[in-house]
Scaffold this motif. Sequence first.
Motif, PDB file in Angstrom:
ATOM      1  N   GLY A  77       0.921  -1.000   0.051  1.00  0.00           N
ATOM      2  CA  GLY A  77      -0.108   0.175   0.099  1.00  0.00           C
ATOM      3  C   GLY A  77       0.924   1.350  -0.160  1.00  0.00           C
ATOM      4  N   PHE A  78       1.902   1.063   0.766  1.00  0.00           N
ATOM      5  CA  PHE A  78       2.907   2.284   0.795  1.00  0.00           C
ATOM      6  C   PHE A  78       3.380   2.666  -0.512  1.00  0.00           C
ATOM      7  N   VAL A  79       4.147   1.564  -1.134  1.00  0.00           N
ATOM      8  CA  VAL A  79       4.563   1.696  -2.652  1.00  0.00           C
ATOM      9  C   VAL A  79       3.564   2.045  -3.503  1.00  0.00           C
ATOM     10  N   VAL A  80       2.225   1.759  -3.319  1.00  0.00           N
ATOM     11  CA  VAL A  80       1.248   2.382  -4.416  1.00  0.00           C
ATOM     12  C   VAL A  80       1.049   3.617  -4.107  1.00  0.00           C
ATOM     13  N   GLN A  83      10.135   0.108  -8.105  1.00  0.00           N
ATOM     14  CA  GLN A  83       9.137  -0.193  -7.079  1.00  0.00           C
ATOM     15  C   GLN A  83       7.983  -0.919  -7.696  1.00  0.00           C
ATOM     16  N   LEU A  84       7.833  -0.573  -8.994  1.00  0.00           N
ATOM     17  CA  LEU A  84       6.894  -1.624  -9.762  1.00  0.00           C
ATOM     18  C   LEU A  84       7.071  -2.880  -9.599  1.00  0.00           C
ATOM     19  N   GLU A  85       8.485  -3.098 -10.029  1.00  0.00           N
ATOM     20  CA  GLU A  85       8.839  -4.684  -9.944  1.00  0.00           C
ATOM     21  C   GLU A  85       8.600  -5.262  -8.647  1.00  0.00           C
ATOM     22  N   VAL A  86       9.000  -4.508  -7.600  1.00  0.00           N
ATOM     23  CA  VAL A  86       8.836  -4.850  -6.121  1.00  0.00           C
ATOM     24  C   VAL A  86       7.547  -5.045  -6.016  1.00  0.00           C
ATOM     25  N   MET A 104      13.650  -2.879  -0.498  1.00  0.00           N
ATOM     26  CA  MET A 104      12.703  -2.150  -1.220  1.00  0.00           C
ATOM     27  C   MET A 104      11.142  -2.070  -0.735  1.00  0.00           C
ATOM     28  N   LEU A 105      10.775  -3.168  -0.069  1.00  0.00           N
ATOM     29  CA  LEU A 105       9.321  -3.150   0.441  1.00  0.00           C
ATOM     30  C   LEU A 105       9.433  -2.223   1.810  1.00  0.00           C
TER      31      LEU A 105
END
Length: 245
Positions: free
Chosen positions: A29-32, A49-52, A93-94
């Motif tokens: 959710g944080f990455v989005v 980030q998209l890959e993660v 990354m996460l």
Amino acid sequence: MRQSERLASVGVLAAGVAHEIGNKLNPMGFVVHNLKKRIEKGKELDTEQLEVLTRSIQNCSTIIEKLRALAHPEQQQPDKPVNLNEVARDVTMLLGAQSKSRGVTVNSELAEDLPMIQGVHSDLVQVVINLVLNAREAVIAADKKEKQVDLITRVDGSGRAVVEVRDNGVGMSSDVQARIFEPFFTTKGMNTGGGEGGTGLGLYICYGILSRHGVEPEIESIEGEGTRFVLSFPLNGEETHEPNA
Ligand SMILES: Nc1ncnc2c1ncn2[C@@H]1O[C@H](COP(=O)(O)OP(=O)(O)OP(=O)(O)O)[C@@H](O)[C@H]1O
Ligand SMILES: [Mg+2]
């Protein structure tokens, strides 16, 4: 099996699944949220980030697959060569940016000459996520000026690949230390660990995954000073107590 026992084991399983998927959804959710902000500001998207995100979605599917694997043990994921540095990078990354926003620095030091190990990448990401989240919760609960979690990979004297998670958090008493791998053992009420409470399933699940990888986790902890989790992976072909069945 009696009906009550069956219900209890389904309950344990359901809690485990909720825990594992929940652990991933929060950072996802944080990455989005970050990506959305970049779009709003007209900035370029961060493909890493998209890959993660893609990998995390894959990890969630893997958890669902595990449920099926429990019903049909022969469908468990096969071992493959795993680069533990990639595991560490996925976890950074996460959790890295999210931790920073909570005042915790996740510092990673990766060995260049780390040997590959045999195992299941997504399961090991799960283990390291759990360790880093615990470390983060421990440093947030401690009243230290510098809040830091170290995620380290190195090669030990025998040539084994080692993953280490260190924190300068609250540490553990020997009584707590003796119980951390028990299912549902937690010291986290609703007022600690960032106010989220704990299920006490994190390390229980980690232990199962590590056993399958032939790893017996080593823990050093001093109350008020911090904690160190050391995972030493067996060399290819090395005898372990619990061989991968
Ligand atoms: N790095 C650490 N520093 C201090 N205590 C720790 C650390 N890691 C684990 N613990 C202790 O071990 C207990 C069990 O950890 P575990 O990850 O299994 O459950 P939890 O973190 O309490 O809950 P959940 O993982 O479901 O959020 C914790 O409640 C805490 O007391
Ligand atoms: Mg935990």
